[in-house]
Scaffold this motif. Structure first.
Motif, short mmCIF file in Angstrom:
data_model
loop_
_atom_site.label_atom_id
_atom_site.label_comp_id
_atom_site.label_asym_id
_atom_site.label_seq_id
_atom_site.Cartn_x
_atom_site.Cartn_y
_atom_site.Cartn_z
N GLY A 165 0.83 -1.21 0.00
CA GLY A 165 0.00 0.00 0.00
C GLY A 165 0.86 1.25 0.00
O GLY A 165 0.50 2.27 -0.59
N ASP A 166 2.01 1.17 0.68
CA ASP A 166 2.93 2.31 0.69
C ASP A 166 3.49 2.56 -0.70
O ASP A 166 3.73 3.70 -1.10
N LEU A 167 3.71 1.48 -1.43
CA LEU A 167 4.21 1.60 -2.80
C LEU A 167 3.18 2.36 -3.65
O LEU A 167 3.53 3.29 -4.39
N ILE A 168 1.92 1.97 -3.51
CA ILE A 168 0.89 2.65 -4.31
C ILE A 168 0.73 4.09 -3.80
O ILE A 168 0.48 5.01 -4.58
N GLY A 169 0.92 4.29 -2.49
CA GLY A 169 0.90 5.66 -1.95
C GLY A 169 2.02 6.50 -2.54
O GLY A 169 1.82 7.66 -2.90
N LEU A 170 3.20 5.89 -2.69
CA LEU A 170 4.33 6.61 -3.30
C LEU A 170 4.01 6.95 -4.76
O LEU A 170 4.26 8.06 -5.23
N ALA A 171 3.40 5.98 -5.44
CA ALA A 171 3.04 6.19 -6.85
C ALA A 171 1.96 7.28 -6.96
O ALA A 171 1.99 8.10 -7.88
N ALA A 172 1.02 7.28 -6.01
CA ALA A 172 -0.06 8.26 -6.06
C ALA A 172 0.40 9.64 -5.59
O ALA A 172 -0.37 10.60 -5.64
N GLY A 173 1.64 9.74 -5.12
CA GLY A 173 2.18 11.04 -4.72
C GLY A 173 3.07 11.64 -5.79
O GLY A 173 3.66 12.71 -5.58
N GLN A 174 3.18 11.00 -6.93
CA GLN A 174 4.04 11.50 -8.02
C GLN A 174 3.31 12.63 -8.76
O GLN A 174 2.11 12.54 -9.03
N ARG A 175 4.07 13.63 -9.12
CA ARG A 175 3.43 14.82 -9.72
C ARG A 175 2.69 14.54 -11.04
O ARG A 175 1.60 15.08 -11.23
N PRO A 176 3.21 13.72 -11.93
CA PRO A 176 2.43 13.50 -13.17
C PRO A 176 1.03 12.95 -12.89
O PRO A 176 0.06 13.34 -13.54
N TYR A 177 0.94 12.06 -11.91
CA TYR A 177 -0.37 11.50 -11.56
C TYR A 177 -1.25 12.56 -10.88
O TYR A 177 -2.42 12.74 -11.23
N LEU A 178 -0.67 13.26 -9.91
CA LEU A 178 -1.45 14.27 -9.17
C LEU A 178 -2.01 15.31 -10.13
O LEU A 178 -3.15 15.75 -10.01
N LYS A 179 -1.20 15.68 -11.12
CA LYS A 179 -1.65 16.67 -12.10
C LYS A 179 -2.81 16.10 -12.92
O LYS A 179 -3.84 16.75 -13.10
N GLN A 180 -2.65 14.83 -13.33
CA GLN A 180 -3.68 14.18 -14.14
C GLN A 180 -5.05 14.18 -13.44
O GLN A 180 -6.07 14.32 -14.08
N VAL A 181 -5.03 14.00 -12.11
CA VAL A 181 -6.31 13.90 -11.40
C VAL A 181 -6.67 15.18 -10.64
O VAL A 181 -7.55 15.17 -9.78
N GLY A 182 -5.99 16.26 -10.95
CA GLY A 182 -6.34 17.56 -10.38
C GLY A 182 -5.99 17.71 -8.91
O GLY A 182 -6.67 18.44 -8.18
N LEU A 183 -4.93 17.05 -8.46
CA LEU A 183 -4.54 17.16 -7.05
C LEU A 183 -3.22 17.91 -6.88
O LEU A 183 -2.50 17.68 -5.90
N LEU A 184 -2.90 18.75 -7.85
CA LEU A 184 -1.64 19.48 -7.77
C LEU A 184 -1.95 20.97 -7.94
O LEU A 184 -2.53 21.37 -8.96
N THR A 185 -1.59 21.76 -6.93
CA THR A 185 -1.81 23.21 -7.08
C THR A 185 -0.80 23.73 -8.11
O THR A 185 0.28 23.14 -8.28
N PRO A 186 -1.12 24.83 -8.79
CA PRO A 186 -0.16 25.40 -9.75
C PRO A 186 1.18 25.68 -9.07
O PRO A 186 2.24 25.50 -9.66
N GLU A 187 1.12 26.09 -7.79
CA GLU A 187 2.35 26.40 -7.05
C GLU A 187 3.21 25.13 -6.89
O GLU A 187 4.42 25.16 -7.12
N ALA A 188 2.55 24.03 -6.52
CA ALA A 188 3.30 22.78 -6.32
C ALA A 188 3.81 22.26 -7.67
O ALA A 188 4.90 21.67 -7.75
#
Ligand code: X8Z
Ligand code: ZN
Length: 631
Positions: free
Chosen positions: A429-452
């Motif tokens: 689960g930590d592995l998938i958590g690490l993967a879900a914290g990557q910027r390309p993914y976060l951007k894809q699903v709208g979880l990245l502020t423009p600042e970040a």
């Protein structure tokens, strides 16, 4: 392409099998004293047929064992689930009754005899059979039927300790003469994350530690009862029993943990030096030149240090989101990899959110995942509020759930429906958590502020090193927690020295100190960590799980995705899903060392984790230039 040789010098100390646990002398004495009397039981007939081969006898024994154990195990899990989601005297009593019922049968004296006799002939048995017998052997040592008084006292003491912990009400002094408040654990964590007045911070930190005192005596009693159980079956102590599930001795486990700490210590020291200056600026005071005061840190135990990096506010995208989004988005990630949607019963039976007033129900505030029937009844206990920490935790818990689902298939015997080892279970689960914290993914699903999104990649790396199961976490998990429990169960810590021993370890491994001396009788800071009470002698699981996580992540990025491990996107990749399912679905039917080697091409190593953070080390060295390092 995986171009790393199958075995590298960076692999952590090679493992040799632990010494067999059977204390023949003790066993024969007990048999001679008539303690090992076979009564009507699950094992009664299994060795009767002298004409059967040893393999056939073992199979018959296992069949009888599982038929009896499984319904009782399910009943206990149900009772425990009720006890942690709704603390009451009735539920605590029921939990004890179920535990005793189960123990009476699965760890009965004749089960001990039969397992030992069969394991003495292990060369005549196939691997799968030996693995199942080994699991029973370890289970028996948790509650040996040869010590009925100890087993009973332990079941009661365990249930009582959990009830005391889970029903605890935190009290926060207002500091202004007004009435104290009763914040939740979530509330206290949020205060530690945001408050900048050091006097208020100290009040909050101290209120988080008040739970330890009421748990102190119960913990000491549990230490003795747990040790008595384990020692009756020839283990040196309870810690050795838990480590034996890895096929390792205590010394091997401690050496493995120490080498992981040593490998990441140079980076930890740099983070520590950077953090104490950053925090001093935040609190408008002078930076300490040595240890960091515990109440300065944004976590109750200093086990991770979130929210320190400016421009990387990972909570912002979650503000205002419905709390259901957290688990549902985590589920979408797993489903995108080809895992099935969670069963409807998961959402019906789980307990995912804090208790809403006016209900006064008390529940355990720590996250966990449950496999109630070792089939498809899977549940999670959480107290989700929409923020980045619960987002990561939800991925962690669903990792357990999807592991359960993956190995619940006819080819995997019930006794082996477990992780390749416990660290694998924590790492997935930590592995998938690490993967879900990557910027390309976060951007894809709208979880990245423009600042970040615009932030320097090294700042992102810095946040990952400080938060979650990563660099800052290792000295706590592999150091403080593991050493404390190893010493505690080995009898190396005097009863009147629990806080002294705890803070000595926190000081030396983590470079953290308490704001003032900790009184021994009224406080027990180790017991404020839930695992010390209800998941004992197993915290190295998370440390090794962290290594497994980076090792598998590195492998996936290099050989499947062909992407930078620090900026990758697993989402929607069926090949990654297939790769994961291949080793998840075997459960504990394979040797974990072999499985890890086959899966990643290497034995357990901290090297991929160190490599992940390499650019950060250079950046921190420049930042810390001219400032003291270490404590
Ligand atoms: O306890 C957990 C999980 C449940 S198995 C939420 N973790 C450790 C902790 O909170 O101390 C995950 C990381 C470390
Ligand atoms: Zn876990």
């Amino acid at each position: 392409m995986d171009d790393r040789p199958a075995s590298t010098s960076s692999e952590l100390s090679p493992l040799t099998p632990a010494a067999p646990f059977v204390d023949r002398r003790r066993f024969l004495q007990a048999a001679a004293a008539g303690v090992l009397v076979a009564g009507p039981s699950i094992a009664a007939n299994s060795l009767a047929q002298a004409t059967d081969s040893t393999q056939a006898q073992a199979e018959k024994f296992l069949k009888g064992y599982v038929e009896t154990w499984l319904p009782l195990e399910k009943a206990l899990n149900e009772a425990q689930w009720k006890a942690v989601t709704d603390v009451s005297a009735e539920h605590t009593c029921d939990q004890v009754a179920r535990a005793l019922e189960l123990n009476r049968v699965v760890a009965a004296p004749d089960v001990i005899t039969q397992v030992q006799l069969l394991l003495q002939q292990r060369e005549k048995l196939d691997d799968l059979t030996v693995r199942q017998l080994e699991k029973i052997r370890l289970r028996v040592a948790e509650a040996p039927g040869t010590l009925p008084e100890v087993v009973k006292a332990r079941a009661e003491a365990e249930a009582q300790q959990s009830a005391t912990q889970d029903s605890f009400t935190y009290t926060l002094d207002s500091g202004s003469g007004q009435a104290p408040t009763h914040p939740s654990a979530n509330d206290l964590d949020a205060m530690l994350l945001s408050q900048i007045d050091l006097t208020s911070r100290r009040r909050v930190w101290e209120s988080t530690k008040a739970i330890g005192g009421p748990l102190r005596d119960g913990l000491l009693r549990l230490r003795d009862l747990r040790n008595q159980s384990a020692r009756a079956l020839g283990f040196s102590d309870y810690f050795a029993l838990q480590v034996a599930d890895y096929g390792m001795t205590t010394e091997q486990m401690l050496a493995l943990c120490d080498s992981a700490i040593a490998e990441t210590k140079p980076l930890y020291e740099q983070l520590h030096a950077w953090a104490r200056r950053t925090l001093a600026t935040r609190y408008q005071t002078d930076a300490p030149s040595g240890k960091i005061p515990a109440h300065w840190l944004p976590n109750r135990w200093g086990q991770n240090w979130p929210g320190l990096v400016q421009g990387v506010d990972m909570d912002a995208p979650f503000r205002g989101k419905p709390r259901a989004y957290i688990t549902e988005q985590a589920e979408r990630f797993y489903v995108s990899l080809g895992f099935p949607p969670l069963p409807k019963s998961f959402y019906e039976r789980s307990d995912l959110y804090p208790v809403d007033p006016p209900s006064t129900r008390k529940k355990n505030s720590h996250a966990s995942a449950w496999h109630i029937d070792l089939k498809n009844d899977v549940r999670s206990l959480m107290s989700i509020v929409p923020d980045s920490r619960w987002f990561t935790t939800a991925h962690h818990e669903l990792g357990h759930i999807y592991y359960y689902i993956s190995y619940s298939r006819p080819e995997v015997p019930y006794l082996l429906r477990a992780g390749a080892n416990r660290a694998f279970h924590e790492g997935i689960g930590d592995l998938i958590g690490l993967a879900a914290g990557q910027r390309p993914y976060l951007k894809q699903v709208g979880l990245l502020t423009p600042e970040a999104e615009a932030a320097d990649p090294v700042k992102f790396l810095l946040d990952t090193a400080l938060d979650g199961a990563s660099i800052v976490f290792l000295p706590f998990a592999a150091g403080t927690m593991t050493r404390f429990e190893a010493d505690f169960y080995a009898g190396k810590i005097e009863d009147g020295q629990l806080n002294v021993a705890w803070w000595k370890l926190v000081g030396s491994y983590q470079g953290i100190e308490p704001p003032a001396e900790r009184l021994e009788q009224s406080l027990c800071d180790a017991a404020t960590k839930t695992h010390i009470n209800d998941d004992p002698a197993q915290y190295y699981d998370y440390a090794l799980g962290t290594l497994v996580k980076f090792q598998i992540h590195d492998h996936i990025c290099r050989t499947i995705l062909h992407q930078d491990p620090r900026a990758c996107n697993y989402f929607g990749n069926a090949q990654v899903g297939e790769f994961l399912r291949e080793f998840l679905s075997v459960g504990a039917t394979r040797d974990w060392n072999t499985l890890l080697r086959e899966t990643t091409g290497s034995g357990l190593s901290a090297q991929p984790m160190a490599a992940y953070f390499e650019p950060l080390t250079a950046w921190l060295r420049t930042q810390n230039d001219g400032h003291p390092i270490g404590w």
